[in-house]
Write an enzyme that holds these catalytic residues in place. Structure first.
Site, PDB file in Angstrom:
ATOM      1  N   HIS A  11      -8.563   3.817  -2.076  1.00 56.88           N
ATOM      2  CA  HIS A  11      -7.697   4.012  -1.829  1.00 56.88           C
ATOM      3  C   HIS A  11      -7.110   2.760  -3.020  1.00 56.88           C
ATOM      4  CE1 HIS A  11      -3.404   2.089  -0.777  1.00 56.88           C
ATOM      5  NE2 HIS A  11      -4.615   1.214   0.668  1.00 56.88           N
ATOM      6  N   CYS A  32       0.277   2.229   6.798  1.00 58.00           N
ATOM      7  CA  CYS A  32       0.631   1.016   6.742  1.00 58.00           C
ATOM      8  C   CYS A  32       0.632   0.744   5.696  1.00 58.00           C
ATOM      9  CB  CYS A  32      -0.610   0.528   7.376  1.00 58.00           C
ATOM     10  SG  CYS A  32      -2.302   0.518   7.044  1.00 58.00           S
ATOM     11  N   CYS A  34       0.836  -0.871   0.285  1.00 58.57           N
ATOM     12  CA  CYS A  34       0.478   0.198   0.274  1.00 58.57           C
ATOM     13  C   CYS A  34       0.612   1.219  -0.066  1.00 58.57           C
ATOM     14  CB  CYS A  34      -0.425   0.380   1.556  1.00 58.57           C
ATOM     15  SG  CYS A  34      -2.544  -1.270   1.346  1.00 58.57           S
TER      16      CYS A  34
END
Length: 407
Positions: free
Chosen positions: A352, A382, A91
């Site tokens: 996202h 994260c 991510c």
């Protein structure tokens, strides 16, 4: 000492990553090409002077395979001699792309580098790369349950010796954080509703207009919901049996891209470019890969210590809203002012797009500092494997805050 500056920053609107989503019909290379073209046009930089294109992308399969950084640059009609490289820190891939670009400038090996990321989750579903091993095994007649067939951890004796058979899951990790920090479902839903409220307010006030390059006829983010509330969220099923997270308190699956132009002082002078921010600190840190999503807490503490700064020095902060528990636990540990954290909403409302989010957050952080006249901005997120990146930027010009040594 050399410096690395952000000259310009742009993103696409973010569309829902499913059939019928606003950007679902756009090839990932064309999605990346849109921000690259816009970046070159807005900055006024000579595309031929760019020395590398560093893009984040997760699940680099199908239309996202074959080094999409290079593909997107060429799809934009930009000079063939400029190379590209695609990076995967899960991510945090887009944020890591910014780090790699800035590090090249700071090292003196490049003067002008493009960083960013792209992800089409409607074209390549989340986790597709992890599931690919099973499909490959079936295709060539091997045991589809054999070593590695079900993902990167399956069948690894070294992994099993170290971590046992604990499930490696972002959903399980989010629940561990909620449990360890004593977070209730209602707290998560209150936070999620606030994310939507802030994103809707930002859109209504035109805060995103300067940072967004429309794609076709799409000019606004598709995710923010005006009519959501904790009461509406309360009826949703949990993602993990016995857990507290639902789809409403997790980031949305989306499509999008973002790009930034990173330059050194020589490039600024030679090409007449005007810097908007200085990259003050870059770092990454790992933690427990099973809990997975809590690394932003120690990573932020170490970054601030290296900078000789405090969280209160930050005028604007972006913490990726992978799950509501991630940000709430981070807030508890850092003592940051919640009003300065994700002031325009986050991934719960805006979405996202995995490999692009790190760059998208940086684009939004820069524009928020400029909108408010703030000086210091911090970004963290994260990442799979129990990792986190941290970047501290200083807006160039305007109001001055506390002095700090380089981090």
């Amino acid at each position: 000492m050399p410096e690395a500056y952000i000259v310009d920053a742009v993103r696409t609107p973010v569309g829902r990553g499913r059939a019928g989503g606003a950007l679902a019909g756009v090839h990932p290379a064309d999605l990346g090409a849109r921000v690259l073209s816009a970046l070159m046009e807005r900055s006024g930089a000579d595309p031929g002077a760019v020395e590398d294109v560093v893009f984040g992308c997760v699940d680099a399969l199908g239309p996202q395979s074959g080094d999409i950084a290079r593909t997107a640059w060429l799809a934009a009609g930009l000079p063939e001699h400029v190379p590209g490289v695609t990076v995967d820190r899960q991510c945090g891939s887009g944020q890591q792309a910014v780090h790699f670009a800035a590090q090249a400038v700071l090292a003196g090996t490049a003067d002008l580098v493009v960083a960013g990321g792209v992800q089409s989750m409607s074209a390549v579903p989340i986790g597709a790369a992890m599931r690919a091993g099973q499909a490959l095994a079936q295709a060539d007649g091997r045991d589809p349950g054999g070593p590695g067939a079900e993902g990167p951890f399956s069948g690894s004796l070294g992994w099993r010796d170290r971590y046992g058979d604990a499930p490696v899951s972002q959903f399980a990790g989010a629940e561990m954080i909620a449990r360890d920090w004593g977070l209730t479902r209602r707290e998560l839903e209150d936070y999620a509703a606030e994310s939507h409220r802030r994103a809707v307010r930002a859109a209504d006030e035109g805060r995103f207009l300067r940072e967004v390059a429309p794609v076709g006829g799409v000019a606004v983010d598709e995710g923010p919901r005006r009519n959501t509330s904790p009461e509406r969220m309360a009826g949703l099923p949990v993602l993990v049996p016995g857990g507290v997270h639902t789809a409403a308190t997790a980031s949305q699956v989306t499509d999008g891209a973002a790009a930034l132009l990173i330059a050194g002082e020589r490039a600024l002078e030679e090409h007449g470019l005007v810097p908007r921010a200085r990259i003050h600190h870059m770092s990454a840190l790992g933690e427990d890969p099973i809990r997975m999503l809590s690394a932003p807490i120690p990573a932020t503490a170490r970054a601030l210590d290296r900078c000789g700064m405090a969280i209160g020095d930050m005028d604007a902060i972006e913490v990726n809203e992978a799950f509501a528990a991630v940000v709430l636990a981070w807030l508890k540990e850092t003592g940051a002012d919640p009003e300065r954290v994700n002031p325009n909403g986050g991934a719960i409302a805006l979405g996202h797009p995995l490999g692009a989010t790190g760059a998208r957050l940086m684009v939004t952080l820069l524009h928020e500092l400029e909108r408010t006249g703030g000086r210091w901005g911090l970004q963290t997120m994260c990442e799979g494997g129990g990792q986190a990146n941290v970047t501290v930027i200083e807006r160039v010009g305007g109001r001055q805050g506390p002095k700090s040594p380089r981090g």
